[in-house]
Write a protein that holds these residues in place. Structure first.
Motif, mmCIF file in Angstrom:
data_model
loop_
_atom_site.group_PDB
_atom_site.id
_atom_site.type_symbol
_atom_site.label_atom_id
_atom_site.label_comp_id
_atom_site.label_asym_id
_atom_site.label_seq_id
_atom_site.Cartn_x
_atom_site.Cartn_y
_atom_site.Cartn_z
ATOM 1 N N SER A 59 40.834 36.016 43.029
ATOM 2 C CA SER A 59 41.523 35.634 41.808
ATOM 3 C C SER A 59 42.804 34.878 42.116
ATOM 4 O O SER A 59 43.095 33.833 41.509
ATOM 5 C CB SER A 59 41.836 36.882 40.972
ATOM 6 N N GLN A 98 33.741 38.365 33.638
ATOM 7 C CA GLN A 98 34.316 39.400 34.491
ATOM 8 C C GLN A 98 33.807 40.791 34.117
ATOM 9 O O GLN A 98 34.537 41.774 34.215
ATOM 10 C CB GLN A 98 35.840 39.352 34.424
ATOM 11 N N SER A 99 32.553 40.844 33.676
ATOM 12 C CA SER A 99 31.955 42.150 33.406
ATOM 13 C C SER A 99 31.878 42.971 34.694
ATOM 14 O O SER A 99 31.867 44.198 34.669
ATOM 15 C CB SER A 99 30.565 41.992 32.793
ATOM 16 N N HIS A 100 31.819 42.261 35.841
ATOM 17 C CA HIS A 100 31.978 42.896 37.142
ATOM 18 C C HIS A 100 33.349 42.482 37.676
ATOM 19 O O HIS A 100 33.689 41.295 37.623
ATOM 20 C CB HIS A 100 30.882 42.445 38.117
ATOM 21 N N PRO A 101 34.159 43.423 38.158
ATOM 22 C CA PRO A 101 35.528 43.115 38.577
ATOM 23 C C PRO A 101 35.574 41.995 39.627
ATOM 24 O O PRO A 101 34.812 42.001 40.590
ATOM 25 C CB PRO A 101 36.037 44.438 39.159
ATOM 26 N N ASP A 143 37.314 40.146 42.695
ATOM 27 C CA ASP A 143 38.172 40.499 43.819
ATOM 28 C C ASP A 143 39.560 39.893 43.596
ATOM 29 O O ASP A 143 39.692 38.698 43.362
ATOM 30 C CB ASP A 143 37.558 39.950 45.115
ATOM 31 N N PRO A 144 40.642 40.695 43.644
ATOM 32 C CA PRO A 144 41.984 40.168 43.394
ATOM 33 C C PRO A 144 42.399 39.072 44.368
ATOM 34 O O PRO A 144 43.157 38.174 43.999
ATOM 35 C CB PRO A 144 42.893 41.402 43.511
ATOM 36 N N TRP A 148 32.536 35.691 44.760
ATOM 37 C CA TRP A 148 33.104 36.636 43.802
ATOM 38 C C TRP A 148 33.888 37.752 44.499
ATOM 39 O O TRP A 148 34.873 38.270 43.985
ATOM 40 C CB TRP A 148 31.984 37.237 42.959
ATOM 41 N N THR A 149 33.458 38.090 45.699
ATOM 42 C CA THR A 149 34.143 39.102 46.507
ATOM 43 C C THR A 149 34.388 38.546 47.896
ATOM 44 O O THR A 149 33.680 37.657 48.373
ATOM 45 C CB THR A 149 33.314 40.394 46.605
#
Length: 220
Positions: A123, A114-117, A119-120, A215-216
């Motif tokens: 998640s 998760q070095s790159h945020p 997406d909630p 991821w997003t």
């Protein structure tokens, strides 16, 4: 067209609410049934028929509640939005501990960069998908080892996989599974731009399920 769009949006919200309720309560009821089954066995061994009877009643109540839960999507007729969700991918460890405490051995491997945020929304979806896959494995292969593997990074997205022994014919016949859970997993994955696959392992000994999420969230 505006009315049609509104009706479609309301329908999607009702379906999202139904999936959320099914995932959350299905997991809890499955844990309750497993604990009641363990209590019944202990009562049999200890020669405590009253406790054994109450444990059996708990199992029957959990089974009846699962039947009611599966009929919920057909009964939802309101336009209420899905409730806010607080669980996320970071809560997977707690989820695994709950399964182990309920008598289901779980071997878990989680590697998420998760070095790159993350997406909630992704998640939360990952948590719910993991919940349903563990519930499905516990229901169809009670007491057997469930292998959970979660891997992800910003470049490749997230993959959530489970594997459990294929049930024998007798166990499959006793199963009360309707397929609603896995159908919900597939829909949840599709809702965020992902995919879902189930089937036997190459050696034919295990049932495997795998969800792949971005991821997003995809742009509309």
């Amino acid at each position: 067209m505006h009315d049609l769009d509104r009706q479609m949006a309301e329908k999607e919200e009702r379906e999202a609410l139904a999936r959320e309720v099914h995932d959350v309560l299905g997991h809890r009821l499955s844990l309750l049934s497993m604990q009641a089954n363990a209590l019944e066995i202990e009562a049999q061994e200890a020669g405590a028929p009253d406790v054994e009877k109450r444990a059996r009643q708990l199992q029957e109540g959990a089974a009846g509640s699962m039947d009611d839960l599966r009929s919920l999507p057909a009964m939802l007729r309101t336009g209420q939005s899905a409730p806010d969700e607080h669980h996320a991918l970071a809560d997977i460890a707690e989820l695994v501990r709950e399964c182990i405490d309920a008598g289901t051995p779980v071997s878990s491997n989680v590697f998420v960069d998760q070095s790159h945020p993350l997406d909630p929304v992704i998640s939360r979806s990952a948590y719910r998908i993991t919940t349903e896959l563990l519930t499905n494995a516990r229901k169809h292969a009670p007491g057997s080892l469930v292998q959970l593997d979660i891997r992800g990074d910003a470049r490749g997205g997230i993959t959530i996989s489970t594997a459990n022994p294929l049930p024998d014919v007798a166990s499959a016949a006793r199963s009360d599974g309707s397929g609603t859970g896995l159908t919900g997993v597939a829909q949840r994955a599709q809702d965020v731009g992902g995919s879902f696959w189930t089937g036997p392992s190459p050696d034919g000994r295990r049932f495997t399920a795998s969800a792949t999420l971005p991821w997003t969230m995809p742009r509309v």
